[in-house]
Every structure is written in structure tokens, then in C-alpha cells.
Design an enzyme around this catalytic site. Structure first.
Site, mmCIF file in Angstrom:
data_model
loop_
_atom_site.group_PDB
_atom_site.id
_atom_site.type_symbol
_atom_site.label_atom_id
_atom_site.label_comp_id
_atom_site.label_asym_id
_atom_site.label_seq_id
_atom_site.Cartn_x
_atom_site.Cartn_y
_atom_site.Cartn_z
ATOM 1 N N ALA A 247 -21.429 9.465 15.005
ATOM 2 C CA ALA A 247 -20.619 9.577 16.445
ATOM 3 C C ALA A 247 -21.780 9.545 17.791
ATOM 4 C CB ALA A 247 -19.811 10.290 16.424
ATOM 5 N N GLY B 110 -22.002 10.808 11.452
ATOM 6 C CA GLY B 110 -20.839 9.071 11.410
ATOM 7 C C GLY B 110 -21.243 8.469 10.568
ATOM 8 N N GLU C 213 -21.381 9.528 6.940
ATOM 9 C CA GLU C 213 -19.666 9.115 6.367
ATOM 10 C C GLU C 213 -18.947 7.830 6.748
ATOM 11 O OE1 GLU C 213 -18.685 11.879 10.709
ATOM 12 O OE2 GLU C 213 -17.106 12.697 8.698
ATOM 13 N N GLU D 158 -22.980 17.981 11.833
ATOM 14 C CA GLU D 158 -22.472 17.877 13.368
ATOM 15 C C GLU D 158 -22.274 19.917 13.188
ATOM 16 O OE1 GLU D 158 -21.753 16.613 10.551
ATOM 17 O OE2 GLU D 158 -20.926 14.574 11.533
HETATM 18 N N1 DAK Z 1 -25.177 9.865 20.689
HETATM 19 C C1 DAK Z 1 -25.923 8.925 21.116
HETATM 20 N N2 DAK Z 1 -27.033 8.636 21.359
HETATM 21 C C2 DAK Z 1 -27.904 8.593 20.645
HETATM 22 C C3 DAK Z 1 -27.316 10.057 18.762
HETATM 23 C C4 DAK Z 1 -25.783 9.803 19.333
HETATM 24 N N3 DAK Z 1 -25.822 10.498 17.652
HETATM 25 N N4 DAK Z 1 -28.306 9.444 18.573
HETATM 26 C C5 DAK Z 1 -29.331 9.159 18.823
HETATM 27 N N5 DAK Z 1 -29.208 8.462 20.250
HETATM 28 C C6 DAK Z 1 -29.972 8.146 21.160
HETATM 29 C C7 DAK Z 1 -30.669 9.346 21.927
HETATM 30 O O1 DAK Z 1 -29.824 9.652 23.036
HETATM 31 C C8 DAK Z 1 -31.854 8.036 22.789
HETATM 32 O O2 DAK Z 1 -31.213 7.750 23.484
HETATM 33 P P1 DAK Z 1 -31.791 7.440 25.432
HETATM 34 O O3 DAK Z 1 -32.629 8.953 25.326
HETATM 35 O O4 DAK Z 1 -33.008 7.147 24.864
HETATM 36 O O5 DAK Z 1 -31.043 6.727 26.264
HETATM 37 C C9 DAK Z 1 -31.658 7.118 21.950
HETATM 38 O O6 DAK Z 1 -30.834 7.007 20.784
HETATM 39 C C10 DAK Z 1 -33.290 7.665 20.259
HETATM 40 O O7 DAK Z 1 -33.106 8.648 20.370
HETATM 41 P P2 DAK Z 1 -34.153 9.710 20.463
HETATM 42 O O8 DAK Z 1 -35.255 9.272 21.176
HETATM 43 O O9 DAK Z 1 -33.875 11.048 20.467
HETATM 44 O O10 DAK Z 1 -34.280 9.397 18.848
HETATM 45 P P3 DAK Z 1 -35.874 9.715 17.679
HETATM 46 O O11 DAK Z 1 -36.990 9.803 17.195
HETATM 47 O O12 DAK Z 1 -36.220 11.628 18.862
HETATM 48 O O13 DAK Z 1 -34.506 11.542 17.114
HETATM 49 C C11 DAK Z 1 -32.704 11.260 16.085
HETATM 50 C C12 DAK Z 1 -34.121 10.136 16.384
HETATM 51 C C13 DAK Z 1 -32.205 10.270 14.747
HETATM 52 C C14 DAK Z 1 -33.563 13.010 14.890
HETATM 53 C C15 DAK Z 1 -32.275 12.060 16.759
HETATM 54 O O14 DAK Z 1 -31.453 11.148 17.994
HETATM 55 C C16 DAK Z 1 -31.390 13.189 15.993
HETATM 56 O O15 DAK Z 1 -30.896 14.307 16.092
HETATM 57 N N6 DAK Z 1 -29.559 12.254 16.787
HETATM 58 C C17 DAK Z 1 -28.103 12.948 17.336
HETATM 59 C C18 DAK Z 1 -28.358 13.154 15.774
HETATM 60 C C19 DAK Z 1 -26.533 13.934 15.561
HETATM 61 O O16 DAK Z 1 -26.441 15.053 15.746
HETATM 62 N N7 DAK Z 1 -26.081 13.325 14.736
HETATM 63 C C20 DAK Z 1 -24.524 13.222 14.528
HETATM 64 C C21 DAK Z 1 -23.931 13.262 15.728
HETATM 65 S S1 DAK Z 1 -22.005 14.399 15.161
HETATM 66 C C22 DAK Z 1 -14.947 12.994 15.326
HETATM 67 C C23 DAK Z 1 -15.689 12.325 15.128
HETATM 68 C C24 DAK Z 1 -16.935 11.787 14.375
HETATM 69 C C25 DAK Z 1 -18.307 12.789 14.180
HETATM 70 C C26 DAK Z 1 -17.065 14.461 14.154
HETATM 71 C C27 DAK Z 1 -15.811 14.303 14.979
HETATM 72 N N8 DAK Z 1 -13.436 13.383 15.517
HETATM 73 C C28 DAK Z 1 -13.731 12.671 16.163
HETATM 74 C C29 DAK Z 1 -13.329 14.364 15.608
HETATM 75 C C30 DAK Z 1 -19.158 13.106 13.901
HETATM 76 C C31 DAK Z 1 -19.659 13.548 14.215
HETATM 77 C C32 DAK Z 1 -20.990 13.167 14.635
HETATM 78 O O17 DAK Z 1 -21.464 12.091 13.914
#
Ligand code: DAK
Length: 261
Positions: free
Chosen positions: A70, A115, A118, A138
Site C-alpha cells: 500500500a 498490500g 495480499e 507491516e
Molecule cells: N509506498 C510508497 N512508496 C513506496 C513504497 C510504498 N509501499 N515502496 C516503495 N516506494 C517508493 C520509494 O519511496 C521510492 O520513492 P522515491 O523516494 O524515489 O520518490 C521508490 O518507490 C523506490 O523505492 P526505494 O528507493 O525504496 O527502492 P529500493 O530498491 O531501495 O527498495 C523496497 C525497494 C521494496 C525494499 C523498498 O522500497 C521498501 O521497503 N518499500 C516498502 C515496502 C513495504 O513496507 N511495503 C508494505 C507497505 S505496508 C490497510 C491497508 C493496507 C495495508 C495495511 C492496512 N488498511 C487500510 C487497514 C497494507 C500495508 C502495506 O502494504
């Protein structure tokens, strides 16, 4: 070949009736924002309503990510009520994918986190590329999965592995995902789409009413009321300091310091 225009999705249907939807926000690793979720909802309706579509494939643009989760920037603004509301909306859209009357295949071409994992799990089967990494990070943001992940992951990999994946937040690589049954196949990037289309062609040789009935019958075995519980817990976490700290730390590119408050 039919196509349809969206802001963050590419959608086309080939001459065999295979619809391919590509999540297309590559600068944010295809992270799911609100517009994208709405478009995904519309795309599912297109697939349901179009009789010339027989199988639906969902993938991500580029070679790095299926969907990196997400959109954390959007998540960081959520409060208890808006968090629960968004969770219910996402759950509804992902449930529509799961109960789609036509087979839905996820082609997981890289990171499928939060997400993204998911979304892949809401599809009926998953094909992964060799660089795939699938996980539920998360808790590292002070959150829990909010789009059905706490419910679908245990169904797919079993309670114990799901507990480990969700509580550590550590992703599994393609090989392990195959071993634990989280994906059905792992292929090199340049072979994965053709392979996925071959599975789609095998499926569509069968009677559509039988496919539809099989999907309904298999899904019926996994109905439970845990989804509402997940949305409630997610909403509650949106009002905590840990949630603010976890999402801020990601956006500021630093390690989170959780206080349990
Ligand atoms: N959201 C927003 N931007 C993201 C992102 C994300 N999930 N993942 C990556 N980006 C963006 C980065 O901020 C960066 O943007 P700029 O700074 O260039 O503008 C760009 O994508 C490239 O990412 P990185 O520079 O970080 O790339 P790397 O190769 O260094 O790293 C990575 C790749 C996938 C390991 C890293 O980007 C990362 O850790 N991303 C976050 C992964 C993460 O934690 N995803 C889970 C998110 S939590 C709910 C609804 C949904 C959910 C929960 C509750 N409710 C409403 C109840 C779900 C939650 C989630 O999905």
C-alpha cells in the site's frame, strides 16, 4: 485485441480472451494508492462483464516489483475511522478478485510486499519470477496487514509459517515461496508471461460454468469472519504513536524507534 485506459493500470485483452492487467506506477514500485485501488475495482468489473474474457492475469510493470505494498505516504495520514474504512474498501476489492467468476492468475514479477502480497494472495494461483520476494512487512511500520493478509496467508501456507512471516515481517524469496506453497511456479523473468498464458489456455479449455462453480466451491471452504476483525485491529493501530513512528521512519529513510504507545 481490446484495451482500456486508466491512470495507473495498463489493461488489454489478447485474441485468446486472456485479459492482462499491469499495475503501472513504476516510480513508486507500483505501490497501491487510492486512485489505483479504484481503478483496480473498475478493471475487475470489466473482466466480469466482458463475455469475451476467459482468464485474468495481474502483474506489475517493470522487472523490480509486482507491488511494493500500500502507498505508505497515504497510509501515514490515516486515523482510526479512515484506517478501518480503507481496510474494508481494500478487503472488498480483493474479495471481488478472489470470488471472480473467471480464473485470476497473479504473475509476481519482483517485490510483492504488504498490500502487494495480499493482492497476489487474493488471486486464484500465483506464478513468480526468480527475483520475486513476497512478504508482509507491516509490523515494521507499526501496523498489521489490512487487505485480508492475516486471513489468506494462513490458509495458503498454514498458521505457523504465516505467524512467522507476519510477526518477523521478513519476506521469502521465490524458491522458499515455492517450497511453502505460496506460489505455484517459479520461472525466469523472460519466460514467465508465456508460461502464465499457457496455464490460462489450459484453464479456458474447460467449461466456464464448471470453472465458476469450482472457484465458488473452493472459496466456500475458506469463509470466516476474521476479515472484520482484521479491519478493526488495523483501524485501532492507526491511532497509535507506533504507527506514526513506523510510517514516518520509512518516509524519512531511518530506522523506527517503537515505544509501544
Ligand atoms: N509506498 C510508497 N512508496 C513506496 C513504497 C510504498 N509501499 N515502496 C516503495 N516506494 C517508493 C520509494 O519511496 C521510492 O520513492 P522515491 O523516494 O524515489 O520518490 C521508490 O518507490 C523506490 O523505492 P526505494 O528507493 O525504496 O527502492 P529500493 O530498491 O531501495 O527498495 C523496497 C525497494 C521494496 C525494499 C523498498 O522500497 C521498501 O521497503 N518499500 C516498502 C515496502 C513495504 O513496507 N511495503 C508494505 C507497505 S505496508 C490497510 C491497508 C493496507 C495495508 C495495511 C492496512 N488498511 C487500510 C487497514 C497494507 C500495508 C502495506 O502494504
Amino acid at each position: 485485441m481490446n484495451s482500456h485506459t486508466f491512470n495507473h493500470l495498463l489493461f488489454h485483452t489478447d485474441s485468446n480472451g486472456i485479459a492482462i492487467l499491469t499495475i503501472n506506477r513504476p516510480d513508486k514500485l507500483n505501490a497501491l494508492n487510492a486512485t489505483l485501488l479504484d481503478e483496480l475495482n473498475q478493471a475487475i468489473d470489466l473482466v466480469e462483464d466482458n463475455e469475451s474474457i476467459h482468464v485474468f492475469i495481474i502483474t506489475g510493470s517493470g522487472e523490480k516489483a509486482f507491488v511494493a505494498g500500500a502507498d505508505i505516504k497515504e497510509l501515514s495520514t490515516l486515523k482510526q475511522d479512515t484506517g478501518e474504512e480503507l481496510s474494508l474498501k481494500g478487503q472488498h476489492i480483493f474479495s471481488k478478485i478472489e470470488s471472480c467468476s473467471k480464473p485470476v492468475i497473479a504473475l509476481v514479477n519482483g517485490y510483492a510486499l504488504g498490500g502487494g502480497a495480499e493482492l497476489a494472495m487474493a488471486c486464484h494461483i500465483r506464478v513468480a519470477t526468480e527475483n520475486a520476494a513476497i512478504g508482509m512487512p507491516e509490523v515494521s511500520l507499526g501496523l498489521i496487514p489490512g487487505y485480508g493478509g492475516t486471513q489468506r496467508l494462513p490458509h495458503i501456507v498454514g498458521k505457523s509459517k504465516a505467524m512467522e512471516m507476519i510477526l518477523t515481517g521478513q519476506p521469502v524469496k521465490a524458491g522458499e515461496a515455492l517450497k511453502i506453497g505460496l506460489v505455484n511456479y517459479v520461472l525466469p523473468m523472460d519466460e514467465a508471461l508465456d508460461f502464465t498464458k499457457k496455464i490460462a489456455l489450459k484453464m479456458m479449455k474447460n467449461g466456464p460454468l464448471a470453472l465458476n462453480a469450482a472457484i465458488r466451491a473452493i472459496n466456500a471452504a475458506f469463509k470466516n469472519d476474521g476479515f472484520a476483525h482484521e479491519a478493526k485491529e488495523f483501524g485501532k493501530l492507526c491511532s497509535t504513536n507506533d504507527f506514526k513512528e513506523g510510517t514516518s521512519a520509512f518516509l524519512e529513510r531511518r530506522k523506527a524507534e517503537f515505544t509501544g504507545k
